[in-house]
Design a protein around this motif. Structure first.
Motif, PDB file in Angstrom:
ATOM      1  N   SER A 275     -43.849  24.129 -34.584  1.00  3.92           N
ATOM      2  CA  SER A 275     -43.591  22.661 -34.041  1.00  3.92           C
ATOM      3  C   SER A 275     -41.814  22.976 -34.199  1.00  3.92           C
ATOM      4  O   SER A 275     -41.352  21.510 -33.852  1.00  3.92           O
ATOM      5  CB  SER A 275     -43.529  22.343 -35.575  1.00  3.92           C
ATOM      6  N   ASP A 276     -41.665  23.980 -34.197  1.00  2.00           N
ATOM      7  CA  ASP A 276     -39.493  24.294 -34.127  1.00  2.00           C
ATOM      8  C   ASP A 276     -39.870  25.308 -32.857  1.00  2.00           C
ATOM      9  O   ASP A 276     -38.398  25.712 -32.936  1.00  2.00           O
ATOM     10  CB  ASP A 276     -39.283  25.070 -35.123  1.00  2.00           C
ATOM     11  N   ALA A 277     -40.392  24.983 -32.175  1.00  2.00           N
ATOM     12  CA  ALA A 277     -39.853  25.692 -30.532  1.00  2.00           C
ATOM     13  C   ALA A 277     -39.218  25.006 -30.029  1.00  2.00           C
ATOM     14  O   ALA A 277     -38.687  24.033 -30.432  1.00  2.00           O
ATOM     15  CB  ALA A 277     -42.050  25.889 -29.728  1.00  2.00           C
ATOM     16  N   GLN A 278     -37.980  26.325 -29.413  1.00  2.00           N
ATOM     17  CA  GLN A 278     -37.336  25.592 -29.002  1.00  2.00           C
ATOM     18  C   GLN A 278     -37.348  25.661 -27.224  1.00  2.00           C
ATOM     19  O   GLN A 278     -38.626  26.561 -26.874  1.00  2.00           O
ATOM     20  CB  GLN A 278     -36.423  26.441 -28.506  1.00  2.00           C
ATOM     21  N   PHE A 279     -37.122  24.790 -26.241  1.00  2.00           N
ATOM     22  CA  PHE A 279     -37.091  24.693 -25.197  1.00  2.00           C
ATOM     23  C   PHE A 279     -35.571  25.575 -24.016  1.00  2.00           C
ATOM     24  O   PHE A 279     -34.431  24.802 -24.855  1.00  2.00           O
ATOM     25  CB  PHE A 279     -37.489  23.525 -24.935  1.00  2.00           C
ATOM     26  N   PHE A 280     -36.199  26.206 -22.855  1.00  2.00           N
ATOM     27  CA  PHE A 280     -35.563  26.838 -22.009  1.00  2.00           C
ATOM     28  C   PHE A 280     -35.557  26.258 -20.682  1.00  2.00           C
ATOM     29  O   PHE A 280     -34.906  25.510 -19.695  1.00  2.00           O
ATOM     30  CB  PHE A 280     -35.157  28.206 -22.088  1.00  2.00           C
ATOM     31  N   TRP A 281     -36.708  26.409 -19.824  1.00  3.65           N
ATOM     32  CA  TRP A 281     -36.957  26.242 -19.194  1.00  3.65           C
ATOM     33  C   TRP A 281     -37.823  25.625 -19.106  1.00  3.65           C
ATOM     34  O   TRP A 281     -39.091  25.670 -19.713  1.00  3.65           O
ATOM     35  CB  TRP A 281     -37.791  28.162 -18.380  1.00  3.65           C
ATOM     36  N   TYR A 282     -38.595  25.614 -17.777  1.00  6.25           N
ATOM     37  CA  TYR A 282     -39.337  24.550 -16.964  1.00  6.25           C
ATOM     38  C   TYR A 282     -40.799  25.416 -17.099  1.00  6.25           C
ATOM     39  O   TYR A 282     -41.212  25.473 -15.718  1.00  6.25           O
ATOM     40  CB  TYR A 282     -39.559  23.566 -16.069  1.00  6.25           C
ATOM     41  N   THR A 283     -41.090  25.623 -18.326  1.00  9.20           N
ATOM     42  CA  THR A 283     -43.036  26.690 -18.413  1.00  9.20           C
ATOM     43  C   THR A 283     -43.984  25.935 -18.658  1.00  9.20           C
ATOM     44  O   THR A 283     -44.360  24.721 -19.284  1.00  9.20           O
ATOM     45  CB  THR A 283     -42.486  27.524 -19.941  1.00  9.20           C
ATOM     46  N   ILE A 284     -44.634  26.365 -17.922  1.00 11.95           N
ATOM     47  CA  ILE A 284     -46.437  25.753 -17.763  1.00 11.95           C
ATOM     48  C   ILE A 284     -47.397  27.110 -18.387  1.00 11.95           C
ATOM     49  O   ILE A 284     -47.196  28.034 -17.847  1.00 11.95           O
ATOM     50  CB  ILE A 284     -46.764  25.303 -16.856  1.00 11.95           C
ATOM     51  N   ASP A 285     -48.113  26.749 -18.766  1.00  9.82           N
ATOM     52  CA  ASP A 285     -49.170  27.965 -18.868  1.00  9.82           C
ATOM     53  C   ASP A 285     -50.687  27.434 -17.568  1.00  9.82           C
ATOM     54  O   ASP A 285     -50.216  26.611 -17.119  1.00  9.82           O
ATOM     55  CB  ASP A 285     -50.865  26.906 -20.007  1.00  9.82           C
ATOM     56  N   ILE A 286     -50.471  28.859 -17.158  1.00  7.45           N
ATOM     57  CA  ILE A 286     -51.489  28.614 -15.693  1.00  7.45           C
ATOM     58  C   ILE A 286     -52.665  29.217 -16.290  1.00  7.45           C
ATOM     59  O   ILE A 286     -53.085  30.461 -16.773  1.00  7.45           O
ATOM     60  CB  ILE A 286     -50.870  30.276 -14.765  1.00  7.45           C
ATOM     61  N   ASP A 287     -53.997  28.541 -15.664  1.00  3.56           N
ATOM     62  CA  ASP A 287     -55.231  28.920 -16.759  1.00  3.56           C
ATOM     63  C   ASP A 287     -55.255  30.347 -15.380  1.00  3.56           C
ATOM     64  O   ASP A 287     -56.312  31.227 -16.129  1.00  3.56           O
ATOM     65  CB  ASP A 287     -55.988  27.629 -15.775  1.00  3.56           C
ATOM     66  N   SER A 288     -55.210  29.950 -13.887  1.00  8.04           N
ATOM     67  CA  SER A 288     -56.087  31.732 -13.398  1.00  8.04           C
ATOM     68  C   SER A 288     -55.637  30.900 -12.060  1.00  8.04           C
ATOM     69  O   SER A 288     -54.467  30.014 -11.342  1.00  8.04           O
ATOM     70  CB  SER A 288     -57.211  31.235 -13.381  1.00  8.04           C
ATOM     71  N   TYR A 289     -55.218  32.183 -11.236  1.00  7.10           N
ATOM     72  CA  TYR A 289     -54.745  31.835  -9.712  1.00  7.10           C
ATOM     73  C   TYR A 289     -56.367  32.182  -9.582  1.00  7.10           C
ATOM     74  O   TYR A 289     -56.566  33.410  -9.404  1.00  7.10           O
ATOM     75  CB  TYR A 289     -53.625  33.196  -8.971  1.00  7.10           C
ATOM     76  N   ILE A 290     -56.841  31.753  -7.371  1.00  2.47           N
ATOM     77  CA  ILE A 290     -58.076  31.841  -7.141  1.00  2.47           C
ATOM     78  C   ILE A 290     -57.341  32.225  -5.661  1.00  2.47           C
ATOM     79  O   ILE A 290     -56.862  31.907  -5.164  1.00  2.47           O
ATOM     80  CB  ILE A 290     -58.722  30.634  -7.417  1.00  2.47           C
ATOM     81  N   PHE A 291     -57.928  33.409  -5.331  1.00  2.00           N
ATOM     82  CA  PHE A 291     -57.841  34.166  -4.166  1.00  2.00           C
ATOM     83  C   PHE A 291     -59.680  35.090  -4.426  1.00  2.00           C
ATOM     84  O   PHE A 291     -59.803  35.569  -5.466  1.00  2.00           O
ATOM     85  CB  PHE A 291     -56.564  34.451  -3.963  1.00  2.00           C
ATOM     86  N   PRO A 292     -59.972  36.050  -3.017  1.00  2.37           N
ATOM     87  CA  PRO A 292     -60.819  35.988  -3.051  1.00  2.37           C
ATOM     88  C   PRO A 292     -61.307  37.202  -3.687  1.00  2.37           C
ATOM     89  O   PRO A 292     -59.416  37.749  -3.807  1.00  2.37           O
ATOM     90  CB  PRO A 292     -61.161  36.636  -1.686  1.00  2.37           C
ATOM     91  N   GLY A 293     -61.827  37.907  -4.935  1.00  2.00           N
ATOM     92  CA  GLY A 293     -61.848  38.413  -5.704  1.00  2.00           C
ATOM     93  C   GLY A 293     -61.308  38.419  -6.924  1.00  2.00           C
ATOM     94  O   GLY A 293     -61.392  39.142  -8.101  1.00  2.00           O
ATOM     95  N   SER A 294     -60.420  37.423  -6.929  1.00  2.00           N
ATOM     96  CA  SER A 294     -60.057  36.954  -8.495  1.00  2.00           C
ATOM     97  C   SER A 294     -60.585  36.489 -10.004  1.00  2.00           C
ATOM     98  O   SER A 294     -60.717  36.726 -11.172  1.00  2.00           O
ATOM     99  CB  SER A 294     -58.745  35.759  -8.292  1.00  2.00           C
ATOM    100  N   GLU A 295     -61.986  36.416  -9.002  1.00  2.00           N
ATOM    101  CA  GLU A 295     -63.121  36.261 -10.680  1.00  2.00           C
ATOM    102  C   GLU A 295     -63.460  37.085 -11.326  1.00  2.00           C
ATOM    103  O   GLU A 295     -63.233  37.130 -12.620  1.00  2.00           O
ATOM    104  CB  GLU A 295     -64.730  35.932 -10.049  1.00  2.00           C
TER     105      GLU A 295
END
Ligand SMILES: *[C@@H]1O[C@H](CO)[C@@H](O)[C@H](O)[C@H]1NC(C)=O
Ligand SMILES: *[C@@H]1O[C@H](CO)[C@@H](O)[C@H](O)[C@H]1NC(C)=O
Ligand SMILES: *[C@@H]1O[C@H](CO)[C@@H](O)[C@H](O)[C@H]1NC(C)=O
Ligand SMILES: *[C@@H]1O[C@H](CO)[C@@H](O)[C@H](O)[C@H]1NC(C)=O
Ligand SMILES: *[C@@H]1O[C@H](CO)[C@@H](O)[C@H](O)[C@H]1NC(C)=O
Ligand SMILES: *[C@@H]1O[C@H](CO)[C@@H](O)[C@H](O)[C@H]1NC(C)=O
Ligand SMILES: *[C@@H]1O[C@H](CO)[C@@H](O)[C@H](O)[C@H]1NC(C)=O
Ligand SMILES: *[C@@H]1O[C@H](CO)[C@@H](O)[C@H](O)[C@H]1NC(C)=O
Ligand SMILES: *[C@@H]1O[C@H](CO)[C@@H](O)[C@H](O)[C@H]1NC(C)=O
Ligand SMILES: *[C@@H]1O[C@H](CO)[C@@H](O)[C@H](O)[C@H]1NC(C)=O
Length: 424
Positions: A275-295
């Motif tokens: 709850s006391d996290a601080q904010f700096f950049w526009y950061t997001i969580d990435i689930d995954s990157y998809i490309f052939p073989g990325s599974e």
């Protein structure tokens, strides 16, 4: 932008104004162009402006006025200050030796504080100081003036007017307009012994909210892809995107859209949900990157920044290695640890998955025309190695990704909405 080195990490603790953590809502909001255009605020032409492409389309510029003086500055969601070149500046080399002013390659406009009736200097004991990973640095006085961006005017805005500059510009841009959080601002108190302590201040967007200048506390950005010919031959490319306050931007979009929380940070710039996290950049969580073989590859990340000031993506090393091997012919690492590709290579498909929603990157964005140190033409992969996936190391989705989405930033609610653009 330009991988800023955050000097204050070495010199001070971060003191951000405490704010209650707002639990962000996650929702899917299908947004069709017809709906976007029907939005009443869209009819206010003041709040939507064009962006220009500069530096062979590796930068996006926005017009701002400071004390009535017009500047073209780099639009940067990866930093937080507005700075414009001082009319009284010196250009210096890496060793602080004065070199001809043209060496810095700034655009023509310079800020002349004597010519502004609304200018107020800051205390002489503070300094603006920013340093970039490239070795470039800018330092100089701090002032307050009326700043206008896209028809929104803020009075008494603190900004930097660097006059000691080691910089390699593009002959067009005259500064940077940063839109990230106050914790990344670059004004320092100077102690008698010369040591610097960060003195965070409220940047333009947050002041606009405080001064009730915005009907909706958000801004939206679309960055267009240029043609390869344009990228190679013309350093300046007018009307290469849109910026809007409080409304969306007028580009066709598809159904894929997601609103996600902005990721906060704890000590040591480690992502934190506390709850006391601080904010700096526009950061997001990435689930995954998809490309052939990325599974078979772990491609999740919770420390990825959306940065209009960064031309390329920077992803975890193992993702970059696997993806770059798929170009036909494969990309190779050059002596500076950058992936280079044949300019006529075939780029693999690549998608970014955010909270289950898939955003595809057009393969044309994955081949970037440039020059090597000797001035020879070379093409770079749009998705570079951002280092190992260890806590504290952040990754970047830059213009290569942002060409494919409309991004709406809602810094106050701490959410961002990504919407896939229609192919263009
Ligand atoms: C910025 O202002 C100049 C001068 O008015 C104008 O020529 C240019 O088109 C503007 N750029 C944008 C992106 O609006
Ligand atoms: C310009 O810089 C010089 C030397 O650094 C200084 O003496 C002069 O007062 C400055 N002028 C203005 C208008 O800032
Ligand atoms: C700066 O100084 C270092 C060491 O004194 C020297 O090697 C380097 O060439 C100098 N750089 C410039 C741009 O003069
Ligand atoms: C700055 O503006 C003042 C007042 O308009 C003018 O006298 C001066 O020549 C200008 N200085 C520069 C460097 O343009
Ligand atoms: C800026 O202009 C100078 C002088 O005309 C030129 O040598 C240089 O290549 C230009 N730089 C860029 C990035 O266009
Ligand atoms: C600036 O610092 C000096 C000594 O470092 C001090 O004497 C002076 O009062 C300070 N001025 C302001 C405006 O804070
Ligand atoms: C400089 O002064 C500051 C406080 O005024 C102090 O914290 C710091 O340790 C000093 N640095 C050096 C190198 O003496
Ligand atoms: C987009 O949404 C509309 C309305 O919900 C739907 O009719 C259409 O099939 C969707 N298009 C795609 C490509 O999913
Ligand atoms: C972020 O990811 C790291 C693994 O890379 C994990 O250790 C950490 O708990 C995650 N933090 C948050 C806030 O999700
Ligand atoms: C791609 O360019 C290279 C030179 O960079 C050339 O040797 C090759 O024949 C080209 N391939 C195609 C398919 O055009």
């Amino acid at each position: 932008m330009r991988a800023a080195v955050f000097f204050f990490l070495l010199t001070s603790a971060i003191s951000l104004v405490g704010a209650n953590f707002i639990l962000p809502l996650t929702s899917k909001i299908p947004r069709r162009l017809s709906k976007t255009l029907a939005h009443p605020k869209f009819r206010n032409p003041q709040s939507v402006v064009h962006l220009d492409g500069a530096s062979f389309d590796s930068e996006y510029l926005i017009n701002v006025t400071v004390g009535g003086q017009l500047f073209q500055v780099i639009l940067d969601t990866g930093s937080s200050d507005l700075w414009v070149t001082n009319s009284n500046f010196s250009c210096v080399d890496a060793n602080h030796t004065i070199v001809p002013p043209e060496t810095c390659q700034f655009g023509p406009a310079k800020f002349n504080s004597s010519a502004s009736t609304t200018f107020e200097p800051a205390s002489p004991n503070v300094t603006f100081f920013v340093q970039y990973g490239s070795g470039e640095f800018l330092r100089g006085p701090v002032g307050f003036d009326t700043l206008e961006v896209a028809g929104i005017s803020v009075t008494g805005q603190k900004f930097g007017i660097p006059n000691l500059n080691h910089f390699l510009g593009d002959n067009v841009s005259e500064g940077v307009f940063g839109l990230a959080y106050p914790g990344l601002t670059s004004v320092y108190n100077v102690a008698e012994n010369g040591s610097l302590t960060q003195s965070p201040y409220t940047p333009f967007f947050f002041n606009a909210v405080e001064q009730n200048k915005l009907t909706e506390p958000s801004f939206s950005i679309s960055l267009d892809r240029a043609s390869l010919e344009q990228e190679e031959n013309d350093p300046f490319d007018p009307k290469l995107g849109f910026f809007a306050f409080g409304t969306s931007v007028p580009v066709p979009v598809l159904n894929a859209s997601i609103t996600v929380p902005i990721q906060g940070y704890g000590d040591g710039f480690i992502p934190s949900d506390a709850s006391d996290a601080q904010f700096f950049w526009y950061t997001i969580d990435i689930d995954s990157y998809i490309f052939p073989g990325s599974e078979n590859l772990l491609t999740k990340s919770n420390n990825t920044i959306l940065d209009t000031g960064a031309p390329m993506n920077k992803v975890p090393s193992r993702v970059a290695a696997a993806f770059n091997a798929l170009f036909i012919p494969p990309a190779t690492l050059n002596e500076n640890s950058r992936y280079v590709v044949e300019c006529n290579a075939t780029a693999p498909t690549f998608a970014v998955v955010v909270e289950g929603e898939e955003f595809t990157i057009d393969p044309r964005d994955q081949i970037i025309s440039g020059k090597d140190a000797d001035g020879n033409k070379v093409c770079y992969s749009g998705t570079q190695d951002g280092g190992p996936d260890v806590p504290g190391n952040h990754f970047i989705l830059g213009d290569v990704f942002l060409h494919n989405v409309v991004t709406t930033f809602n810094p106050i609610d701490r959410t961002m909405t990504l919407t896939q653009r229609a192919p263009y």
